[in-house]
Design a protein around this motif. Structure first.
Motif, PDB file in Angstrom:
ATOM      1  N   ASN A   3     -26.036 -24.260  -9.546  1.00 39.51           N
ATOM      2  CA  ASN A   3     -27.330 -24.091 -10.210  1.00 39.51           C
ATOM      3  C   ASN A   3     -27.206 -23.893 -11.717  1.00 39.51           C
ATOM      4  O   ASN A   3     -26.314 -23.196 -12.174  1.00 39.51           O
ATOM      5  CB  ASN A   3     -28.059 -22.880  -9.614  1.00 39.51           C
ATOM      6  CG  ASN A   3     -28.268 -23.032  -8.117  1.00 39.51           C
ATOM      7  OD1 ASN A   3     -28.107 -24.103  -7.565  1.00 39.51           O
ATOM      8  ND2 ASN A   3     -28.627 -21.954  -7.456  1.00 39.51           N
ATOM      9  N   CYS A   4     -28.127 -24.490 -12.468  1.00 40.97           N
ATOM     10  CA  CYS A   4     -28.411 -24.174 -13.870  1.00 40.97           C
ATOM     11  C   CYS A   4     -27.775 -25.102 -14.900  1.00 40.97           C
ATOM     12  O   CYS A   4     -26.741 -25.713 -14.678  1.00 40.97           O
ATOM     13  CB  CYS A   4     -28.061 -22.729 -14.206  1.00 40.97           C
ATOM     14  SG  CYS A   4     -28.737 -21.549 -13.013  1.00 40.97           S
TER      15      CYS A   4
ATOM     16  N   HIS B  17     -30.742 -21.198 -21.406  1.00 45.76           N
ATOM     17  CA  HIS B  17     -30.419 -21.382 -19.983  1.00 45.76           C
ATOM     18  C   HIS B  17     -31.669 -21.790 -19.216  1.00 45.76           C
ATOM     19  O   HIS B  17     -32.760 -21.265 -19.454  1.00 45.76           O
ATOM     20  CB  HIS B  17     -29.911 -20.041 -19.438  1.00 45.76           C
ATOM     21  CG  HIS B  17     -29.691 -19.983 -17.954  1.00 45.76           C
ATOM     22  ND1 HIS B  17     -30.681 -19.611 -17.058  1.00 45.76           N
ATOM     23  CD2 HIS B  17     -28.582 -20.219 -17.199  1.00 45.76           C
ATOM     24  CE1 HIS B  17     -30.192 -19.620 -15.841  1.00 45.76           C
ATOM     25  NE2 HIS B  17     -28.921 -19.982 -15.883  1.00 45.76           N
TER      26      HIS B  17
ATOM     27  N   ASN C 172     -32.791 -22.180 -15.087  1.00 48.16           N
ATOM     28  CA  ASN C 172     -32.380 -21.803 -13.736  1.00 48.16           C
ATOM     29  C   ASN C 172     -32.705 -22.925 -12.769  1.00 48.16           C
ATOM     30  O   ASN C 172     -33.867 -23.315 -12.630  1.00 48.16           O
ATOM     31  CB  ASN C 172     -33.125 -20.515 -13.344  1.00 48.16           C
ATOM     32  CG  ASN C 172     -32.890 -20.099 -11.898  1.00 48.16           C
ATOM     33  OD1 ASN C 172     -32.157 -20.731 -11.153  1.00 48.16           O
ATOM     34  ND2 ASN C 172     -33.535 -19.019 -11.493  1.00 48.16           N
TER      35      ASN C 172
ATOM     36  N   THR D 251     -32.752 -23.909  -8.866  1.00 45.26           N
ATOM     37  CA  THR D 251     -32.699 -23.382  -7.505  1.00 45.26           C
ATOM     38  C   THR D 251     -33.781 -24.082  -6.698  1.00 45.26           C
ATOM     39  O   THR D 251     -34.461 -24.988  -7.194  1.00 45.26           O
ATOM     40  CB  THR D 251     -32.895 -21.847  -7.510  1.00 45.26           C
ATOM     41  OG1 THR D 251     -32.637 -21.323  -6.197  1.00 45.26           O
ATOM     42  CG2 THR D 251     -34.293 -21.444  -7.932  1.00 45.26           C
TER      43      THR D 251
ATOM     44  N   TRP E 208     -39.070 -16.438  -9.010  1.00 44.03           N
ATOM     45  CA  TRP E 208     -38.080 -15.907  -9.952  1.00 44.03           C
ATOM     46  C   TRP E 208     -38.753 -15.691 -11.305  1.00 44.03           C
ATOM     47  O   TRP E 208     -38.400 -16.316 -12.295  1.00 44.03           O
ATOM     48  CB  TRP E 208     -36.915 -16.887 -10.080  1.00 44.03           C
ATOM     49  CG  TRP E 208     -35.579 -16.247 -10.238  1.00 44.03           C
ATOM     50  CD1 TRP E 208     -35.206 -15.295 -11.133  1.00 44.03           C
ATOM     51  CD2 TRP E 208     -34.399 -16.543  -9.470  1.00 44.03           C
ATOM     52  NE1 TRP E 208     -33.890 -14.967 -10.982  1.00 44.03           N
ATOM     53  CE2 TRP E 208     -33.367 -15.721  -9.968  1.00 44.03           C
ATOM     54  CE3 TRP E 208     -34.118 -17.426  -8.426  1.00 44.03           C
ATOM     55  CZ2 TRP E 208     -32.057 -15.759  -9.452  1.00 44.03           C
ATOM     56  CZ3 TRP E 208     -32.841 -17.460  -7.918  1.00 44.03           C
ATOM     57  CH2 TRP E 208     -31.820 -16.632  -8.423  1.00 44.03           C
TER      58      TRP E 208
ATOM     59  N   ASP F 189     -29.846 -15.095 -11.748  1.00 45.91           N
ATOM     60  CA  ASP F 189     -29.606 -16.399 -12.365  1.00 45.91           C
ATOM     61  C   ASP F 189     -28.924 -16.169 -13.698  1.00 45.91           C
ATOM     62  O   ASP F 189     -28.457 -17.087 -14.337  1.00 45.91           O
ATOM     63  CB  ASP F 189     -30.876 -17.223 -12.521  1.00 45.91           C
ATOM     64  CG  ASP F 189     -31.793 -16.679 -13.614  1.00 45.91           C
ATOM     65  OD1 ASP F 189     -31.816 -15.460 -13.832  1.00 45.91           O
ATOM     66  OD2 ASP F 189     -32.508 -17.480 -14.235  1.00 45.91           O
TER      67      ASP F 189
ATOM     68  N   THR G 121     -25.205 -15.495 -20.136  1.00 45.15           N
ATOM     69  CA  THR G 121     -25.804 -16.391 -19.148  1.00 45.15           C
ATOM     70  C   THR G 121     -24.666 -17.037 -18.352  1.00 45.15           C
ATOM     71  O   THR G 121     -23.495 -16.708 -18.541  1.00 45.15           O
ATOM     72  CB  THR G 121     -26.740 -17.421 -19.787  1.00 45.15           C
ATOM     73  OG1 THR G 121     -27.538 -18.027 -18.772  1.00 45.15           O
ATOM     74  CG2 THR G 121     -25.990 -18.498 -20.551  1.00 45.15           C
TER      75      THR G 121
ATOM     76  N   THR H 214     -23.592 -20.716 -15.515  1.00 41.50           N
ATOM     77  CA  THR H 214     -23.937 -21.783 -14.571  1.00 41.50           C
ATOM     78  C   THR H 214     -22.920 -21.742 -13.441  1.00 41.50           C
ATOM     79  O   THR H 214     -21.750 -21.417 -13.647  1.00 41.50           O
ATOM     80  CB  THR H 214     -23.941 -23.185 -15.242  1.00 41.50           C
ATOM     81  OG1 THR H 214     -22.617 -23.570 -15.576  1.00 41.50           O
ATOM     82  CG2 THR H 214     -24.812 -23.189 -16.493  1.00 41.50           C
TER      83      THR H 214
END
Length: 502
Positions: free
Chosen positions: A188-189, A208, A210, A212, A220, A247, A259, A261
């Protein structure tokens, strides 16, 4: 109103309802149901009024803006947990229902399996302060909604990014589970962090979005402003009921900018390790440097939710990437450069030891196509990167594999629901309802003032509508009770200590 008062109110109401029994008999089941609903509502209202007078709630705050729910938590761990559970009670119940349905559906394991894992494998390795905070969430949730969830439900819920896609496939392999589902760790991301000659002012910019499922992603939508008794103040996005961002976009008051990924097709789990959601929360709360963050994340690494962590220290202008595998890891750092993530591992040892099935040369895969786009986009804008440009980058729809503009699984702003290919590396089938569900960005100046910008929904501004999607794709009908419209809000600024505009 205390507990005794609530019981008295309920008792009086029951007597009144009992006296009306002949009337019910004459007016049928509908009247009986209505009276029962009224009794339940009255008891719930009395319980909520009593809980709202709890002194632990005094410093807490909740308001809504730009599609987000802003929540301020403050104090001792148990008090912050109570505030969290109480202020977000309805959202926690709703989020738990959606997340637990997904966990049991994908793994073919019942919820009791996850409760057992939380109790026997995770709980005893959770730091005492986070145990207290998790128990506080349960207490606040029950005070607000009368929920039957207990602390093991909430712990398993907090581990929703690591138990189903890391622990279960590892366990299936260990136990040689017959007919085991084809589970793959998520990827994800899309994110980057830049500094020095790459940014407009020479300072750090971090951004960033997210990725999902829309089922989870539409929920979220929390901005947490957390002022713990110990450690640094934190501003982060998050999921209701979860103590980490999850996330993972956040800043702390000592200048750390964080952040990540997720690493695609990661394999591995250490049942003796500490839950990732605990380590991630602890690192944001207590780390004042890149080295301290790395140390906390490595301590008790269980392999769960394996990520490439993108870090910045506004005090020094240094950025870093911590590729955190289970068997291997590597840290890159620089004061003049850019680091990006889109769910690919780059270290040869991590690729060999922790992601043996990932093909870094497949230009048509989502992780690699987005990697190529980051390289193009960031290089084109060297020396120009700021938060405003980061917002545009997070909504980018340029597809490098086929060299065209099209919102799909290969673009930085992901729309897998529009792709006939899906993402096989994550076991996302064609037209899977998932993609980029929100975006965030900040820079060194903003981080010093504890400010971020965030957009709920697709960072490009597009909407996802559940009803026409489900009509076109009945293969996802099992998600119908949980899948909702996900409409994009505006880019909105949030800061620590913020008050409602109303």
């Amino acid at each position: 109103m205390g507990a005794d008062s609530i019981r008295r109110a309920a008792a009086i109401l029951l007597v009144m309802l009992a006296g009306a029994a002949p009337w019910w008999a004459g007016n049928g089941a509908q009247a009986s149901a209505s009276a029962n609903d009224a009794m339940v509502a009255t008891i719930a209202a009395a319980r909520e009024r009593a809980a709202a007078n709890d002194p632990r709630l005094k410093p807490a705050l909740r308001f809504e803006e730009g599609g987000w729910i802003y929540v301020h938590l403050e104090g001792e761990p148990d008090a912050m947990g109570y505030q969290h559970g109480y202020l977000l009670g309805p959202e926690i119940e709703d989020g738990f229902a959606a997340v637990s349905a997904g966990m049991t559906h994908s793994t073919k394991r019942d919820w009791e399996f996850f409760r057992k894992a939380a109790k026997e494998m995770l709980w005893l390795k959770i730091d005492a302060e986070y145990q207290q905070e998790l128990q506080g969430i349960v207490e606040g949730l029950r005070a607000r909604t009368g929920s039957k969830l207990d602390v093991y439900d909430i712990v398993a819920f907090n581990a929703f990014e690591e138990l189903p896609d890391y622990y279960v496939p590892w366990l299936d392999k260990q136990q040689k589970t017959p007919n085991a589902p084809n589970l793959k760790s998520p990827g994800n991301c899309s994110a980057f962090v830049a500094t020095g000659s790459w940014t407009k002012d020479g300072q750090i910019v971090i951004a960033h979005n997210n990725w999902t499922s829309y089922k989870n992603g539409e929920r979220w939508r929390i901005v947490f402003d957390i002022a713990p008794k110990n450690g640094y103040r934190m501003l982060m996005d998050g999921f209701p009921g979860v103590i980490a961002s999850d996330d993972d976009f956040g800043i702390n008051s000592d200048g750390l900018m964080v952040t990540e990924t997720t690493i695609t097709q990661f394999e591995g789990w250490d049942p003796n390790g500490k839950a990732e959601f605990v380590r991630a929360r602890k690192a944001l709360q207590y780390a004042g440097s890149i080295d301290e963050y790395t140390k906390i994340m490595l301590d008790g690494n269980n392999g769960g939710y394996a990520n490439d962590w993108l870090l910045g220290d506004r005090k020094t202008g240094e950025i870093a990437q911590l590729e955190l595998g289970l068997k291997a890891h590597k840290l890159w750092r620089t004061k003049d450069g850019v680091l990006s993530g889109s769910n690919w591992a780059r270290d040869p040892e991590v690729l060999k030891e922790d992601t043996p099935k990932f093909d870094p040369n497949n230009k048509e895969s989502s992780p690699n196509a987005r990697r190529a786009r980051w390289e193009e986009l960031l290089k084109e804008n060297k020396g120009k990167i700021d938060v405003a440009l980061a917002e545009k980058m997070l909504g980018d729809h340029t597809e490098t594999a086929e060299k065209k503009e099209e919102a799909n699984e290969r673009t930085l702003c992901g729309h897998v629901d529009g792709s006939p290919r899906g993402i096989k590396e994550w076991d996302w089938e064609p037209y899977y309802p998932g993609g980029a569900v929100q975006g965030k960005a900040t820079d060194s100046t903003m981080a010093k003032e504890m400010r971020i910008v965030a957009r709920m929904g697709h960072p490009c501004g597009g909407d996802f509508l559940a009803k026409p999607f489900l009509a076109a794709h009945p293969e996802y009908a099992w998600q119908e009770p949980y899948l909702r419209d996900m409409k994009a809000g505006p880019w909105t600024e949030f800061r620590s200590g913020q008050a409602s505009k109303e």
